[in-house]
Design a protein around this motif. Structure first.
Motif, mmCIF file in Angstrom:
data_model
loop_
_atom_site.group_PDB
_atom_site.id
_atom_site.type_symbol
_atom_site.label_atom_id
_atom_site.label_comp_id
_atom_site.label_asym_id
_atom_site.label_seq_id
_atom_site.Cartn_x
_atom_site.Cartn_y
_atom_site.Cartn_z
ATOM 1 N N VAL A 26 57.570 50.496 44.557
ATOM 2 C CA VAL A 26 57.751 50.258 45.983
ATOM 3 C C VAL A 26 58.308 48.855 46.167
ATOM 4 C CG1 VAL A 26 55.969 51.860 46.748
ATOM 5 C CG2 VAL A 26 55.359 49.498 46.224
ATOM 6 N N ARG A 27 58.999 48.655 47.310
ATOM 7 C CA ARG A 27 59.659 47.380 47.573
ATOM 8 C C ARG A 27 59.697 47.134 49.062
ATOM 9 N NH1 ARG A 27 64.840 46.193 49.050
ATOM 10 N NH2 ARG A 27 65.619 44.177 48.411
ATOM 11 N N GLY A 28 59.482 45.888 49.454
ATOM 12 C CA GLY A 28 59.656 45.448 50.832
ATOM 13 C C GLY A 28 60.574 44.248 50.831
ATOM 14 N N ALA A 29 61.281 44.030 51.948
ATOM 15 C CA ALA A 29 62.250 42.933 51.978
ATOM 16 C C ALA A 29 62.418 42.385 53.386
ATOM 17 C CB ALA A 29 63.604 43.401 51.445
ATOM 18 N N LEU A 30 62.818 41.134 53.450
ATOM 19 C CA LEU A 30 63.223 40.486 54.688
ATOM 20 C C LEU A 30 64.734 40.602 54.775
ATOM 21 C CD1 LEU A 30 62.802 38.580 57.147
ATOM 22 C CD2 LEU A 30 63.119 36.686 55.539
ATOM 23 N N ASN A 31 65.239 41.085 55.918
ATOM 24 C CA ASN A 31 66.680 41.238 56.129
ATOM 25 C C ASN A 31 67.213 40.122 57.015
ATOM 26 O OD1 ASN A 31 66.682 43.690 54.834
ATOM 27 N ND2 ASN A 31 66.970 44.902 56.670
ATOM 28 N N ILE A 32 68.391 39.637 56.692
ATOM 29 C CA ILE A 32 69.176 38.796 57.585
ATOM 30 C C ILE A 32 70.518 39.508 57.692
ATOM 31 C CG2 ILE A 32 70.197 36.538 57.980
ATOM 32 C CD1 ILE A 32 68.040 35.437 56.020
ATOM 33 N N SER A 33 70.778 40.101 58.874
ATOM 34 C CA SER A 33 71.974 40.933 59.013
ATOM 35 C C SER A 33 72.827 40.475 60.186
ATOM 36 C CB SER A 33 71.588 42.400 59.201
ATOM 37 O OG SER A 33 70.897 42.577 60.414
ATOM 38 N N ASN A 34 74.096 40.842 60.109
ATOM 39 C CA ASN A 34 75.019 40.559 61.193
ATOM 40 C C ASN A 34 76.192 41.525 61.102
ATOM 41 O OD1 ASN A 34 76.065 39.391 63.457
ATOM 42 N ND2 ASN A 34 76.169 37.321 62.613
ATOM 43 N N LEU A 35 76.928 41.611 62.198
ATOM 44 C CA LEU A 35 78.089 42.478 62.270
ATOM 45 C C LEU A 35 79.361 41.634 62.241
ATOM 46 C CD1 LEU A 35 76.864 44.857 65.100
ATOM 47 C CD2 LEU A 35 76.841 45.281 62.651
ATOM 48 N N ASP A 36 80.336 42.077 61.466
ATOM 49 C CA ASP A 36 81.664 41.473 61.477
ATOM 50 C C ASP A 36 82.572 42.368 62.295
ATOM 51 O OD1 ASP A 36 81.037 39.281 59.921
ATOM 52 O OD2 ASP A 36 81.619 40.249 58.043
ATOM 53 N N PHE A 37 83.080 41.833 63.408
ATOM 54 C CA PHE A 37 83.919 42.611 64.326
ATOM 55 C C PHE A 37 85.391 42.391 64.031
ATOM 56 C CE2 PHE A 37 79.961 42.273 66.703
ATOM 57 C CZ PHE A 37 79.837 43.553 67.213
ATOM 58 N N ASP A 38 86.195 43.433 64.251
ATOM 59 C CA ASP A 38 87.648 43.357 64.147
ATOM 60 C C ASP A 38 88.254 44.102 65.329
ATOM 61 O OD1 ASP A 38 90.171 42.828 63.185
ATOM 62 O OD2 ASP A 38 90.225 44.628 61.926
ATOM 63 N N PRO A 39 88.872 43.440 66.278
ATOM 64 C CA PRO A 39 89.090 41.996 66.377
ATOM 65 C C PRO A 39 87.783 41.265 66.654
ATOM 66 C CG PRO A 39 89.826 43.085 68.373
ATOM 67 C CD PRO A 39 89.410 44.160 67.430
ATOM 68 N N ASP A 40 87.829 39.928 66.515
ATOM 69 C CA ASP A 40 86.620 39.115 66.696
ATOM 70 C C ASP A 40 85.965 39.388 68.039
ATOM 71 O OD1 ASP A 40 86.875 37.943 64.226
ATOM 72 O OD2 ASP A 40 87.968 36.203 64.975
ATOM 73 N N ALA A 41 84.640 39.313 68.048
ATOM 74 C CA ALA A 41 83.864 39.579 69.265
ATOM 75 C C ALA A 41 84.102 38.489 70.300
ATOM 76 C CB ALA A 41 82.379 39.643 68.920
ATOM 77 N N ASP A 42 84.122 38.873 71.580
ATOM 78 C CA ASP A 42 84.298 37.907 72.665
ATOM 79 C C ASP A 42 82.950 37.524 73.269
ATOM 80 O OD1 ASP A 42 83.746 40.297 73.845
ATOM 81 O OD2 ASP A 42 85.421 40.267 75.245
ATOM 82 N N PHE A 43 81.882 37.648 72.495
ATOM 83 C CA PHE A 43 80.537 37.276 72.917
ATOM 84 C C PHE A 43 79.840 36.601 71.739
ATOM 85 C CE2 PHE A 43 80.621 41.637 71.442
ATOM 86 C CZ PHE A 43 79.626 41.652 70.486
ATOM 87 N N GLU A 44 78.689 35.993 72.009
ATOM 88 C CA GLU A 44 77.952 35.320 70.955
ATOM 89 C C GLU A 44 77.307 36.373 70.047
ATOM 90 O OE1 GLU A 44 74.865 31.609 70.432
ATOM 91 O OE2 GLU A 44 75.032 32.571 72.380
ATOM 92 N N ASN A 45 77.687 36.352 68.804
ATOM 93 C CA ASN A 45 77.259 37.350 67.821
ATOM 94 C C ASN A 45 76.251 36.704 66.877
ATOM 95 O OD1 ASN A 45 77.079 39.559 66.132
ATOM 96 N ND2 ASN A 45 78.997 39.139 65.095
ATOM 97 N N LYS A 46 74.972 36.788 67.222
ATOM 98 C CA LYS A 46 73.923 36.174 66.405
ATOM 99 C C LYS A 46 73.384 37.178 65.387
ATOM 100 C CE LYS A 46 72.274 32.939 69.879
ATOM 101 N NZ LYS A 46 71.085 32.470 70.609
ATOM 102 N N HIS A 47 72.852 36.647 64.273
ATOM 103 C CA HIS A 47 72.289 37.513 63.240
ATOM 104 C C HIS A 47 70.926 38.052 63.687
ATOM 105 C CE1 HIS A 47 70.205 33.727 62.248
ATOM 106 N NE2 HIS A 47 69.257 34.513 61.748
ATOM 107 N N ARG A 48 70.524 39.123 63.041
ATOM 108 C CA ARG A 48 69.227 39.754 63.305
ATOM 109 C C ARG A 48 68.336 39.589 62.083
ATOM 110 N NH1 ARG A 48 67.900 46.239 64.018
ATOM 111 N NH2 ARG A 48 65.702 45.974 64.511
ATOM 112 N N ASN A 49 67.114 39.151 62.311
ATOM 113 C CA ASN A 49 66.108 39.131 61.256
ATOM 114 C C ASN A 49 65.304 40.417 61.365
ATOM 115 O OD1 ASN A 49 66.876 36.551 60.431
ATOM 116 N ND2 ASN A 49 65.455 35.576 61.842
ATOM 117 N N GLY A 50 65.140 41.093 60.270
ATOM 118 C CA GLY A 50 64.397 42.344 60.263
ATOM 119 C C GLY A 50 63.720 42.526 58.920
#
Length: 176
Positions: A26-50
């Motif tokens: 079994v395994r558990g993990a801390l995630n640090i994720s984000n989305l890369d947009f194409d074209p670039d996002a026109d809003f603040e794109n912060k990462h998600r901790n999960g």
């Protein structure tokens, strides 16, 4: 393409019958994720901790090479509520042990979205995974993984924007 991928998976799984042993855990993990947009996002794109958790089976192919298959649930996407997506994932890594304690892996990951029924996300996602594992004891380990999105995770019918999920995971697990 799907038939080709299924054939490769079938050959990999059937070849483990001649391997060096099987371990489970079994395994558990801390995630640090984000989305890369194409074209670039026109809003603040912060990462998600999960977080992520799941179970795995590792099939020894030789003394230094193994195949790791895992089924895990993972919270990913961006920090904004509309950018969050949770997945059930199947990472498959071909792994190479460089010592008794250190192992490196690489492979594909298939994901099925588990969040909302109707949102802007597509149902399936495909990623690549790179990882390293360090055995603390013969049963306990820590690991780090990076999964990089290869497919657009946004529903093509909903928007013309493309987004790919990138995730860093810091995990802790136990082999049973």
């Amino acid at each position: 393409m799907k038939n080709y991928l299924l054939t490769i998976l079938f050959v990999c799984f059937t070849s483990v019958c001649i391997g060096q042993g099987t371990s489970y855990g079994v395994r558990g993990a801390l995630n640090i994720s984000n989305l890369d947009f194409d074209p670039d996002a026109d809003f603040e794109n912060k990462h998600r901790n999960g977080f992520a958790f799941g179970g795995f089976a590792e099939f020894g192919l030789s003394d230094t090479v193994s195949l790791l298959t895992e089924l895990q649930w993972s919270a990913e996407g961006g920090k904004d509520e509309d950018l969050r997506a949770d997945y059930i994932q199947l990472p498959i890594q071909l792994r190479l042990s460089t010592s008794d304690r250190l192992t490196f892996g690489v492979g594909p990951q298939i994901a099925l979205k588990t969040w909302k029924n109707e949102d802007a996300f597509s149902t399936f996602a495909f990623s690549g995974v790179l990882g390293a594992e360090y055995m603390i004891t013969s049963d306990l380990f820590v690991d780090a993984r990076f999964s990089f999105g290869l497919s657009n995770i946004l529903d093509e019918d909903s928007t013309a924007i493309e987004a790919k999920n990138n995730v860093i995971q810091f995990g802790f697990g136990m082999k049973i």
